[in-house]
Design a protein around this motif. Structure first.
Motif, PDB file in Angstrom:
ATOM      1  N   MET A 115      25.215 -46.544  -1.210  1.00 34.02           N
ATOM      2  CA  MET A 115      26.327 -46.822  -0.294  1.00 34.02           C
ATOM      3  C   MET A 115      27.576 -47.270  -1.058  1.00 34.02           C
ATOM      4  O   MET A 115      28.697 -46.944  -0.658  1.00 34.02           O
ATOM      5  CB  MET A 115      25.944 -47.866   0.747  1.00 34.02           C
ATOM      6  CG  MET A 115      25.095 -47.337   1.873  1.00 34.02           C
ATOM      7  SD  MET A 115      25.843 -45.988   2.793  1.00 34.02           S
ATOM      8  CE  MET A 115      27.160 -46.821   3.647  1.00 34.02           C
ATOM      9  N   ASP A 116      27.408 -48.015  -2.154  1.00 35.31           N
ATOM     10  CA  ASP A 116      28.571 -48.392  -2.961  1.00 35.31           C
ATOM     11  C   ASP A 116      29.295 -47.152  -3.476  1.00 35.31           C
ATOM     12  O   ASP A 116      30.525 -47.050  -3.400  1.00 35.31           O
ATOM     13  CB  ASP A 116      28.151 -49.287  -4.135  1.00 35.31           C
ATOM     14  CG  ASP A 116      27.763 -50.680  -3.703  1.00 35.31           C
ATOM     15  OD1 ASP A 116      28.150 -51.097  -2.591  1.00 35.31           O
ATOM     16  OD2 ASP A 116      27.061 -51.368  -4.486  1.00 35.31           O
ATOM     17  N   ARG A 119      30.885 -45.160  -0.456  1.00 34.37           N
ATOM     18  CA  ARG A 119      32.109 -45.759   0.076  1.00 34.37           C
ATOM     19  C   ARG A 119      33.320 -45.377  -0.783  1.00 34.37           C
ATOM     20  O   ARG A 119      34.400 -45.068  -0.261  1.00 34.37           O
ATOM     21  CB  ARG A 119      31.979 -47.279   0.138  1.00 34.37           C
ATOM     22  CG  ARG A 119      31.244 -47.779   1.344  1.00 34.37           C
ATOM     23  CD  ARG A 119      31.327 -49.298   1.474  1.00 34.37           C
ATOM     24  NE  ARG A 119      30.190 -49.766   2.210  1.00 34.37           N
ATOM     25  CZ  ARG A 119      29.089 -50.297   1.679  1.00 34.37           C
ATOM     26  NH1 ARG A 119      28.995 -50.445   0.379  1.00 34.37           N
ATOM     27  NH2 ARG A 119      28.088 -50.686   2.429  1.00 34.37           N
ATOM     28  N   TYR A 122      34.105 -41.763  -0.166  1.00 35.37           N
ATOM     29  CA  TYR A 122      34.599 -41.587   1.203  1.00 35.37           C
ATOM     30  C   TYR A 122      36.052 -42.048   1.309  1.00 35.37           C
ATOM     31  O   TYR A 122      36.862 -41.417   1.985  1.00 35.37           O
ATOM     32  CB  TYR A 122      33.715 -42.360   2.185  1.00 35.37           C
ATOM     33  CG  TYR A 122      34.038 -42.088   3.628  1.00 35.37           C
ATOM     34  CD1 TYR A 122      33.508 -40.981   4.293  1.00 35.37           C
ATOM     35  CD2 TYR A 122      34.882 -42.935   4.349  1.00 35.37           C
ATOM     36  CE1 TYR A 122      33.810 -40.728   5.626  1.00 35.37           C
ATOM     37  CE2 TYR A 122      35.190 -42.686   5.677  1.00 35.37           C
ATOM     38  CZ  TYR A 122      34.647 -41.587   6.312  1.00 35.37           C
ATOM     39  OH  TYR A 122      34.961 -41.335   7.625  1.00 35.37           O
ATOM     40  N   LYS A 123      36.402 -43.148   0.631  1.00 38.65           N
ATOM     41  CA  LYS A 123      37.781 -43.647   0.665  1.00 38.65           C
ATOM     42  C   LYS A 123      38.731 -42.669  -0.009  1.00 38.65           C
ATOM     43  O   LYS A 123      39.880 -42.507   0.415  1.00 38.65           O
ATOM     44  CB  LYS A 123      37.879 -45.014  -0.016  1.00 38.65           C
ATOM     45  CG  LYS A 123      37.482 -46.150   0.881  1.00 38.65           C
ATOM     46  CD  LYS A 123      37.810 -47.466   0.236  1.00 38.65           C
ATOM     47  CE  LYS A 123      37.464 -48.607   1.160  1.00 38.65           C
ATOM     48  NZ  LYS A 123      37.835 -49.902   0.585  1.00 38.65           N
ATOM     49  N   VAL A 132      34.559 -49.149   9.699  1.00 36.23           N
ATOM     50  CA  VAL A 132      33.340 -49.461   8.952  1.00 36.23           C
ATOM     51  C   VAL A 132      32.130 -48.761   9.572  1.00 36.23           C
ATOM     52  O   VAL A 132      31.243 -48.278   8.852  1.00 36.23           O
ATOM     53  CB  VAL A 132      33.116 -50.989   8.904  1.00 36.23           C
ATOM     54  CG1 VAL A 132      31.826 -51.327   8.206  1.00 36.23           C
ATOM     55  CG2 VAL A 132      34.277 -51.665   8.221  1.00 36.23           C
ATOM     56  N   VAL A 135      31.898 -45.088   8.478  1.00 36.39           N
ATOM     57  CA  VAL A 135      31.468 -44.975   7.084  1.00 36.39           C
ATOM     58  C   VAL A 135      29.968 -45.243   6.979  1.00 36.39           C
ATOM     59  O   VAL A 135      29.240 -44.508   6.294  1.00 36.39           O
ATOM     60  CB  VAL A 135      32.249 -45.953   6.182  1.00 36.39           C
ATOM     61  CG1 VAL A 135      31.746 -45.910   4.763  1.00 36.39           C
ATOM     62  CG2 VAL A 135      33.731 -45.659   6.232  1.00 36.39           C
ATOM     63  N   GLY A 139      27.244 -42.543   5.859  1.00 34.00           N
ATOM     64  CA  GLY A 139      26.468 -42.868   4.666  1.00 34.00           C
ATOM     65  C   GLY A 139      24.973 -42.820   4.937  1.00 34.00           C
ATOM     66  O   GLY A 139      24.203 -42.298   4.121  1.00 34.00           O
TER      67      GLY A 139
END
Length: 190
Positions: A115-116, A119, A122-123, A132, A135, A139
């Motif tokens: 997920m890190d 993210r 995705y950004k 949130v 996302v 994810g």
């Protein structure tokens, strides 16, 4: 009355509820009212002291209420366990163990490592998307669609982080034991 829609609603019967007689006064039959023998009126048991009838009937009703109260069984007292001599772990008011802020942090799971990375990517793809929930949903869906080989990279990273954590935890525990022994020695000297 052709257009009348009103119907007569039958009255509902009262419900009897079991109540602890130590808290509330009740008549022998369990109701909150008792019939006065002299004036033949229903009187609330709690207000029997203020009823206008003769003193003799009030005394008689009070005696019946007292007899009813003595028939109720008292709850058994809980037995206490003897206190052990072993020291207990410190707990906060909520009952949880107090966490030492100096202790090493546990490593994240493979999903959180994924997920890190997700993210960040995705950004880059959606700079305006700040929701949130979106996302997290995307994810989670992406994690489910990954094959075992793709997930293996994150699982390997978790194993490495876990080994580092275990080493850090061992050194931390050794330092804690040395500090406790040092504190115990200084207390004996005083």
């Amino acid at each position: 009355m052709a257009g009348s829609t009103s119907k007569s609603i039958p009255p509902k019967g009262g419900k009897r509820v079991e109540v602890d007689t130590n808290v509330m006064k009740r008549a022998k039959d369990g109701s909150a009212f008792t019939r006065c023998e002299e004036c033949n009126k229903d009187v609330p048991v709690v207000l029997i002291d203020m009823h206008n009838c003769s003193i003799e009937s009030r005394i008689k009703m009070k005696l019946e209420a007292v007899e009813r109260a003595t028939e109720v069984k008292k709850p058994a007292e809980k037995k206490r366990k003897p206190a052990s001599s072993e020291p207990k772990a410190k707990k906060s008011k909520s009952g949880k163990k107090v966490k030492d802020p100096n202790a090493p942090k546990r490593p994240p799971t493979a999903f959180f490592l994924f997920m890190d990375d997700f993210r960040k990517s995705y950004k880059e793809e959606n700079p305006d998307g700040k929701d949130v929930k979106v996302v997290a949903k995307e994810g989670g869906a992406k994690w489910k669609s990954l094959t075992d080989e793709e997930k293996q990279t994150y699982i390997d990273r978790v194993q490495e982080l876990k080994e580092e954590y275990e080493k850090a935890l061992e050194t931390y525990k050794e330092e804690e034991e040395q500090d406790e022994q040092g504190d115990a020695g200084s207390e004996k000297e005083e």
